[in-house]
Scaffold this motif. Sequence first.
Motif, PDB file in Angstrom:
ATOM      1  N   THR A   1     -10.507 -15.384 -81.856  1.00 56.98           N
ATOM      2  CA  THR A   1     -10.682 -15.144 -83.284  1.00 56.98           C
ATOM      3  C   THR A   1      -9.361 -14.645 -83.849  1.00 56.98           C
ATOM      4  O   THR A   1      -8.690 -13.819 -83.230  1.00 56.98           O
ATOM      5  CB  THR A   1     -11.785 -14.098 -83.529  1.00 56.98           C
ATOM      6  OG1 THR A   1     -13.035 -14.632 -83.077  1.00 56.98           O
ATOM      7  CG2 THR A   1     -11.898 -13.754 -85.008  1.00 56.98           C
ATOM      8  N   GLY A   2      -8.991 -15.138 -85.013  1.00 56.59           N
ATOM      9  CA  GLY A   2      -7.765 -14.671 -85.630  1.00 56.59           C
ATOM     10  C   GLY A   2      -7.951 -13.339 -86.328  1.00 56.59           C
ATOM     11  O   GLY A   2      -9.020 -13.057 -86.878  1.00 56.59           O
TER      12      GLY A   2
ATOM     13  N   MET B   1     -10.702  -2.917 -82.465  1.00 53.06           N
ATOM     14  CA  MET B   1     -10.637  -4.325 -82.051  1.00 53.06           C
ATOM     15  C   MET B   1      -9.422  -4.583 -81.177  1.00 53.06           C
ATOM     16  O   MET B   1      -9.497  -5.260 -80.151  1.00 53.06           O
ATOM     17  CB  MET B   1     -10.567  -5.227 -83.288  1.00 53.06           C
ATOM     18  CG  MET B   1     -11.845  -5.368 -84.074  1.00 53.06           C
ATOM     19  SD  MET B   1     -11.569  -6.448 -85.509  1.00 53.06           S
ATOM     20  CE  MET B   1     -13.211  -6.481 -86.233  1.00 53.06           C
ATOM     21  N   LEU B   2      -8.287  -4.035 -81.587  1.00 55.82           N
ATOM     22  CA  LEU B   2      -7.027  -4.360 -80.928  1.00 55.82           C
ATOM     23  C   LEU B   2      -6.783  -3.560 -79.656  1.00 55.82           C
ATOM     24  O   LEU B   2      -5.885  -3.900 -78.880  1.00 55.82           O
ATOM     25  CB  LEU B   2      -5.868  -4.141 -81.904  1.00 55.82           C
ATOM     26  CG  LEU B   2      -5.866  -5.068 -83.120  1.00 55.82           C
ATOM     27  CD1 LEU B   2      -4.680  -4.771 -84.021  1.00 55.82           C
ATOM     28  CD2 LEU B   2      -5.860  -6.523 -82.696  1.00 55.82           C
TER      29      LEU B   2
ATOM     30  N   TYR C   1      -6.154 -13.557 -81.676  1.00 53.05           N
ATOM     31  CA  TYR C   1      -4.797 -13.993 -81.994  1.00 53.05           C
ATOM     32  C   TYR C   1      -4.415 -13.230 -83.260  1.00 53.05           C
ATOM     33  O   TYR C   1      -5.069 -13.370 -84.298  1.00 53.05           O
ATOM     34  CB  TYR C   1      -4.754 -15.501 -82.228  1.00 53.05           C
ATOM     35  CG  TYR C   1      -3.381 -16.006 -82.610  1.00 53.05           C
ATOM     36  CD1 TYR C   1      -2.416 -16.264 -81.651  1.00 53.05           C
ATOM     37  CD2 TYR C   1      -3.060 -16.220 -83.945  1.00 53.05           C
ATOM     38  CE1 TYR C   1      -1.152 -16.718 -82.001  1.00 53.05           C
ATOM     39  CE2 TYR C   1      -1.799 -16.689 -84.314  1.00 53.05           C
ATOM     40  CZ  TYR C   1      -0.850 -16.928 -83.332  1.00 53.05           C
ATOM     41  OH  TYR C   1       0.398 -17.361 -83.688  1.00 53.05           O
ATOM     42  N   VAL C   2      -3.349 -12.420 -83.186  1.00 56.77           N
ATOM     43  CA  VAL C   2      -3.081 -11.413 -84.210  1.00 56.77           C
ATOM     44  C   VAL C   2      -1.807 -11.726 -84.976  1.00 56.77           C
ATOM     45  O   VAL C   2      -0.740 -11.918 -84.377  1.00 56.77           O
ATOM     46  CB  VAL C   2      -2.985 -10.008 -83.565  1.00 56.77           C
ATOM     47  CG1 VAL C   2      -2.830  -8.943 -84.638  1.00 56.77           C
ATOM     48  CG2 VAL C   2      -4.228  -9.732 -82.716  1.00 56.77           C
TER      49      VAL C   2
ATOM     50  N   ARG D   1       1.570  -4.433 -80.720  1.00 55.85           N
ATOM     51  CA  ARG D   1       2.379  -5.633 -80.973  1.00 55.85           C
ATOM     52  C   ARG D   1       1.488  -6.791 -81.408  1.00 55.85           C
ATOM     53  O   ARG D   1       0.551  -7.156 -80.694  1.00 55.85           O
ATOM     54  CB  ARG D   1       3.135  -6.008 -79.703  1.00 55.85           C
ATOM     55  CG  ARG D   1       4.054  -7.217 -79.828  1.00 55.85           C
ATOM     56  CD  ARG D   1       4.682  -7.499 -78.476  1.00 55.85           C
ATOM     57  NE  ARG D   1       5.547  -8.661 -78.481  1.00 55.85           N
ATOM     58  CZ  ARG D   1       5.122  -9.921 -78.393  1.00 55.85           C
ATOM     59  NH1 ARG D   1       3.827 -10.157 -78.279  1.00 55.85           N
ATOM     60  NH2 ARG D   1       5.973 -10.929 -78.400  1.00 55.85           N
ATOM     61  N   PRO D   2       1.757  -7.404 -82.576  1.00 53.79           N
ATOM     62  CA  PRO D   2       1.019  -8.613 -82.956  1.00 53.79           C
ATOM     63  C   PRO D   2       1.551  -9.822 -82.198  1.00 53.79           C
ATOM     64  O   PRO D   2       2.576  -9.736 -81.500  1.00 53.79           O
ATOM     65  CB  PRO D   2       1.298  -8.734 -84.461  1.00 53.79           C
ATOM     66  CG  PRO D   2       2.655  -8.119 -84.622  1.00 53.79           C
ATOM     67  CD  PRO D   2       2.739  -7.009 -83.603  1.00 53.79           C
TER      68      PRO D   2
END
Length: 216
Positions: free
Chosen positions: A3-4, A22-23, A31-32, A48-49
């Motif tokens: 999921t983005g 979430m992260l 996917y961030v 980190r994205p």
Amino acid sequence: MKTGIIVGAAPLGKEREILKKMLTSSRKDYYVVAADGGICFFLEENIRPDHFIGDMDSTSDSFLKTVKSIFPDLKTNSCSPIKDETDMELGLQDAFSNGCDTAYMFGGLGGERISHAFANIQLMHHFLLEGKKITAYYENAIAYLTDKDIDFKARKAGFISILSLTDEALVSIKGLKYEFEGKLTNAHALGVSNEFIGKEVHISLDKGVLLIVEES
């Protein structure tokens, strides 16, 4: 399939903790993307994205150097501010082109630029027409669009607004405090501030697109 998660520049309120959870608990499932000023959240939380994208009009060269020093391997895509797409749209496009079919939007409905909030709802409609679902988080609410029937498990409390995004929507609403059957239009606020009352809820949609806003 991932999921983005796209984080925009608007300040985060109560939804910040949802995003952090979430992260940190299920990072591999997402996917961030940091869309322009949305990178500030990641710097503050040292998370980190996967991608940093945008026209960088809300950042400076020295700030970009700081980002690179903290996240040296971060994929970065800087584009011209003279473009047709907003940074949020670029972030969503990136997520969907990398295999996501759903996305969560943070930092897209608040802030000083209310025009961006309206534009982001339009983006949700644009991608819905392509079969992609976007859920936007803001404070104590989530907002999303649907062009299909939708069901909810019984809830004892909470507000829900069911609004027509299209010129008209033919709906049947069962199980909420205010039941309804007929036509909603985008020129009338009928459908705002309905309530869960402990019953299962079914919303059938025969025509149109609905904007659903759930508020706790």
